[in-house]
Design an enzyme around this catalytic site. Structure first.
Site, short mmCIF file in Angstrom:
data_model
loop_
_atom_site.label_atom_id
_atom_site.label_comp_id
_atom_site.label_asym_id
_atom_site.label_seq_id
_atom_site.Cartn_x
_atom_site.Cartn_y
_atom_site.Cartn_z
N CYS A 26 -40.61 -16.10 -76.44
CA CYS A 26 -40.00 -15.67 -75.18
C CYS A 26 -38.50 -15.94 -75.12
O CYS A 26 -37.79 -15.29 -74.35
CB CYS A 26 -40.70 -16.33 -74.00
SG CYS A 26 -42.47 -15.97 -73.94
N HIS A 86 -36.17 -15.11 -68.07
CA HIS A 86 -37.40 -14.67 -68.72
C HIS A 86 -38.46 -14.52 -67.65
O HIS A 86 -38.66 -15.41 -66.81
CB HIS A 86 -37.84 -15.70 -69.76
CG HIS A 86 -39.23 -15.49 -70.26
ND1 HIS A 86 -39.67 -14.26 -70.72
CD2 HIS A 86 -40.29 -16.33 -70.35
CE1 HIS A 86 -40.95 -14.37 -71.07
NE2 HIS A 86 -41.34 -15.61 -70.85
N ASN A 95 -45.35 -10.64 -68.31
CA ASN A 95 -44.58 -11.38 -69.31
C ASN A 95 -44.54 -10.57 -70.60
O ASN A 95 -45.55 -10.43 -71.29
CB ASN A 95 -45.25 -12.74 -69.55
CG ASN A 95 -44.48 -13.61 -70.53
OD1 ASN A 95 -43.62 -13.13 -71.26
ND2 ASN A 95 -44.81 -14.89 -70.57
#
Length: 325
Positions: free
Chosen positions: A114, A252, A282
């Site tokens: 990520c 993020h 996500n």
């Protein structure tokens, strides 16, 4: 005068298939209320037949080039962040390079999950400042759905697929001008002591399989809020800016609770935080550039704005970057 890496344009791409929470309830034992309350996610996009990390990355790259007004032939560096490459090798970046017809320059992947886009951005920025490149594509692209255990309701509802890209160009600027564009500073960190909290249980040199994503969500949340708040402060101290000067934070997009808790810890107004997790879920390394491109195209982020990018991922890896766009 000195050289800075300036963001010239951005682009993004999503798979054709959108999957709502309502559809997720037909696949696993969950509810829309449970997902929204704990994550803020309402929708995600899932790659289908013919859609891969490289196809999404290529589409995002083409849109970024168009937005920047830059021909692909000028690209001499591609850094692609992904945890879901098309193949173990060659690097997915080389596939994108070929798709764009800009062969001959530098092209490689980085893997920081990520945080990958920030690691890629820092790498490209360093190579531009050193003179190794003049015009770069920095891409975050993922097909996380292909790493998910679709029987694990605690993880499969959290992730989606997509890609985002920016064009970085070397520009001579006056460093004494507070409004001069470009990446001002980036700080990156990692701590492998916590890799068992977020990982994939397979790989070429261990199981010989792709593996599935495993996560201990509560522990990840605790580390994320602390680490992200600290690295944002570190970047602000490095640049001499105050949090109040930031026009936008592009984080993020892991979980709305993490976004909210981090903003509160830094006393940042919620309306300065770009949130797309509700629509995209996500998307790992794709989430920061995807959120950035969304906010540029809807008019929130404008030329001259001071933008803070931040992310944390498995490893743990984390980082932040401040740029005048």
């Amino acid at each position: 005068m000195s050289v800075r890496s300036v963001i010239r344009g951005s682009g993004s791409a999503l798979p054709r298939r959108a999957v709502s929470n309502a559809e997720m309830t037909t696949m696993v034992d969950t509810t829309d209320e449970w997902i929204v309350e704990r994550t803020g996610i309402r929708n995600r996009y899932i790659a289908g037949e013919g859609e891969t990390t490289s196809t999404l990355a290529t589409e995002a790259a083409r849109k970024a080039l168009e937005a920047a007004g830059v021909d692909a032939s000028r690209i001499d560096l591609i850094v692609l962040a992904t945890a879901t490459p098309d193949q173990t090798f060659p690097a997915t970046a080389t596939i994108v390079q070929h798709n764009l017809g800009c062969n001959g320059g530098i092209a490689f992947d980085v893997a920081a999950v990520c945080s990958g886009f920030l690691y890629a951005l820092a790498t490209a920025d360093s190579m531009i400042r050193s003179g190794m490149a003049r015009c770069a594509l920095v891409i975050g692209a993922e097909t996380m759905s292909r790493l998910l255990d679709w029987e694990d309701r605690t993880t499969c509802v959290l992730f989606g697929d997509g890609a985002g890209a920016v064009v970085l160009e070397a520009v001579d600027v006056d460093e004494t001008d507070p409004k001069a564009p470009g990446i001002l500073a980036t700080r990156l960190h990692a701590d492998g002591a916590h890799n068992e909290l977020l990982y994939v249980d397979g790989g070429p040199s261990t199981t010989g399989t792709v593996g599935k994503l495993r996560m201990k969500g509560r522990e990840v949340f605790r580390h994320a809020v602390t680490n992200l708040a600290n690295v944002l402060k570190e970047v602000l101290e490095t640049t001499g800016h105050d949090a109040e000067e930031i026009d936008w934070v592009v984080p993020h997009q892991a979980n709305f609770r993490i976004l909210d808790a981090t903003a509160r810890k830094l006393d940042l107004p919620a309306d300065k935080v770009i949130v797309t997790v509700d629509h995209h879920a996500n998307t790992s390394a794709a989430s920061v550039p995807l959120a950035y491109d969304t906010a540029v195209r809807d008019g929130r982020i404008k030329p001259g704005d001071l933008v803070m990018f931040e992310a944390m991922g498995g490893g743990f890896t984390w980082g932040a970057s401040l740029a005048r766009v």
